[in-house]
Design a protein around this motif. Sequence first.
Motif, short mmCIF file in Angstrom:
data_model
loop_
_atom_site.label_atom_id
_atom_site.label_comp_id
_atom_site.label_asym_id
_atom_site.label_seq_id
_atom_site.Cartn_x
_atom_site.Cartn_y
_atom_site.Cartn_z
N TYR A 194 9.24 -49.78 22.69
CA TYR A 194 9.47 -51.18 22.30
C TYR A 194 9.13 -51.43 20.84
CZ TYR A 194 10.54 -52.49 27.09
OH TYR A 194 11.15 -52.60 28.31
N GLU A 197 12.13 -50.33 19.05
CA GLU A 197 13.20 -51.31 19.26
C GLU A 197 13.03 -52.51 18.33
OE1 GLU A 197 14.16 -54.26 22.90
OE2 GLU A 197 14.19 -52.13 23.44
N ASN A 198 11.81 -53.03 18.23
CA ASN A 198 11.56 -54.18 17.35
C ASN A 198 11.75 -53.81 15.88
OD1 ASN A 198 11.01 -55.65 19.61
ND2 ASN A 198 8.80 -55.72 19.32
N TYR A 201 15.36 -53.72 15.08
CA TYR A 201 15.89 -55.08 14.95
C TYR A 201 15.53 -55.67 13.59
CZ TYR A 201 17.59 -59.56 16.66
OH TYR A 201 18.30 -60.71 16.84
N SER A 238 19.41 -49.39 16.40
CA SER A 238 18.95 -50.39 17.37
C SER A 238 19.50 -50.08 18.77
CB SER A 238 19.40 -51.78 16.91
OG SER A 238 18.98 -52.76 17.83
N TYR A 239 20.76 -49.67 18.83
CA TYR A 239 21.37 -49.32 20.12
C TYR A 239 20.63 -48.15 20.76
CZ TYR A 239 24.78 -47.33 23.37
OH TYR A 239 25.39 -46.80 24.47
N GLU A 242 17.21 -49.38 22.05
CA GLU A 242 17.33 -50.19 23.27
C GLU A 242 17.80 -49.35 24.45
OE1 GLU A 242 18.76 -54.08 23.34
OE2 GLU A 242 18.46 -54.47 21.21
N ARG A 243 18.64 -48.36 24.17
CA ARG A 243 19.09 -47.48 25.25
C ARG A 243 17.92 -46.68 25.82
NH1 ARG A 243 24.11 -43.13 24.79
NH2 ARG A 243 24.06 -42.43 26.96
N THR A 245 14.67 -47.62 25.93
CA THR A 245 13.84 -48.47 26.79
C THR A 245 14.57 -48.81 28.09
OG1 THR A 245 14.62 -50.47 25.63
CG2 THR A 245 12.58 -49.46 24.85
#
Length: 597
Positions: A194, A197-198, A201, A238-239, A242-243, A245
């Motif tokens: 995470y 991920e952040n 972003y 980012s993809y 997120e993938r 997580t």
Amino acid sequence: MATALPVADAAQVRRYARALARRHPGALACALALHALAAAAGLAGPRLLGDLVEGVSRGDRSTPVDAIVLAIAGFVVAQSVLLRFAHIASARLGERVLAALREEFVDRILALPLATVERAGTGDLLTRTTRDVSALSRTVRLAVPETLIAVVTAAFVLGALLLVGPLLVLPCLVAVPVLVVGTRWYLRRATDGYLRENAAYSDITDGISEAVEGSRTTEALRQQARRRARTDADIRRSYAAERYTLWLRTVFFPLTEIGYLVPMVATLVVGGWFYLEGWVNLGQVTAATLYTQQLIEPVDRLLAWLDELQVGGASLARLLGVATPDGPDAARSAPDGSRPSPVDGAEPAGGLGSGRVAVREVTFAYWEGRDVLHGVTLVPEPGEKLAMVGPSGAGKSTLGRLLAGVHTPRTGSVTVDGRPLTGLPLTELRRHVALVTQEHHVFIGTLRENVAMVRPSATDADLRAALAAVDALDWAEALPDGLGTRVGAGGHPLTAAQAQQLALARLVLADPHTLVLDEATSLIDPRAARHLERSLAAVLEGRTVIAIAHRLFSAHDADRVAVVEGGRITELGSHTELLARGGSYADLWRSWHGPRP
């Protein structure tokens, strides 16, 4: 390239969470007590129903069926009422905690050294103030209360199950290895996932902000394809984050489904066997089965919100990381509040002293191994007006920012009254030195609030005097509501020149010992700018003024002129002295003003 702000480690996050809990002991105890009572009320039904089944199975006609049914209904109503008040108490506690978190985060942002903010760029800060705050808000409002409810309920259900029959707890243990192994596997990977991920972003936000702000430059230089490639690369990262997580969740959630469904089946099978062996009665098996079914809901809730807790924990780590010291410019943000020891014959702390700012043998680099200042020494006299001139890229603005305490030198020292600038608290630093650049911000609010923000206690007479000092009083009083006119986004528009005068009026009102003006009048007409600078000089008599400018009339009016070339001060003296030397300053003057002095 922007440098991401630091992220707090797990130990810091845990310490902060414990500190938050200790701030609201009464509210936390009340919420937990209400949830505990609600959980206890919910336990009565299965036990009473088990007693009813046992009585019926024995053929006991004296079993008070009506009374048991009414009691079960009463406990259901009591549980509903208690849950309502428990949720209200949890929501109130969550809002109070969230409000404190937001206020502290704003304080952390405002206390950051400017150099740290500039290195981080807008994307990282914007993501932390929006996406991370929003994620933490959901965690505090929902995930934390729901998790507390789940833990309390599960503990009470397990206690009730033990009271019904210790042997009937054994089937529940079948799920323990699955849940423990699955949860440990998930937790070891989720936080880092995470955080990535952040961070990804943040890169997207930073890239889009740059593309929007620099759209005209991008179009003029025909760099659209390059900007699109940067955005595509950020989106791919980012993809991928997120993938990752999402993959964690697709593995973890099916495991948990198995982990809390198996116990109920096992309780029915093993409980039936125990009943046939005569170790337990039918009422106990009934109650245990119902309790096991009840246990599914809090365990399901706990595991479902565990993912949200990881998201919130990652966001909290990023928000706490804003105040984590990171690099040489973070000295002012030291957690223990300590400051470097005085040097160069410092005066005792407690008074502002004479406000003498001194730069001695300073080197500075934005990137390691690439110094932009080389052994610079500059000691302005208190009350002196010193002009810094030189070609673009010579290091004038960098030196000005060192003088204002924005940056920390790589070697050497920048001091005020012998105390290192970057060791001073921000509020004290700005009483000594203030920096005004050509970039200004008009805040949403009245003109009065915009000027008085540096000294909220200032009277209207003080504000008018400050505006008059920067030749802004006439247009300020001509506004629709005078000082009460709303300006900023959505308010009365101010021109770039008026915004610059507004910033200078704040400076007059702040009244620091030393002012660093980095092309602070560049947006004003040259003739008006010269008049403005002379007006400022009269008002700021006795204050040290360091003016960085390309317009050499500032140098003509200064007490001394420092010529900066290639990161070094090559000449220092008055306007007349430097013209007589016939060096770099004389060449600059002739090229700007012509052959006449």
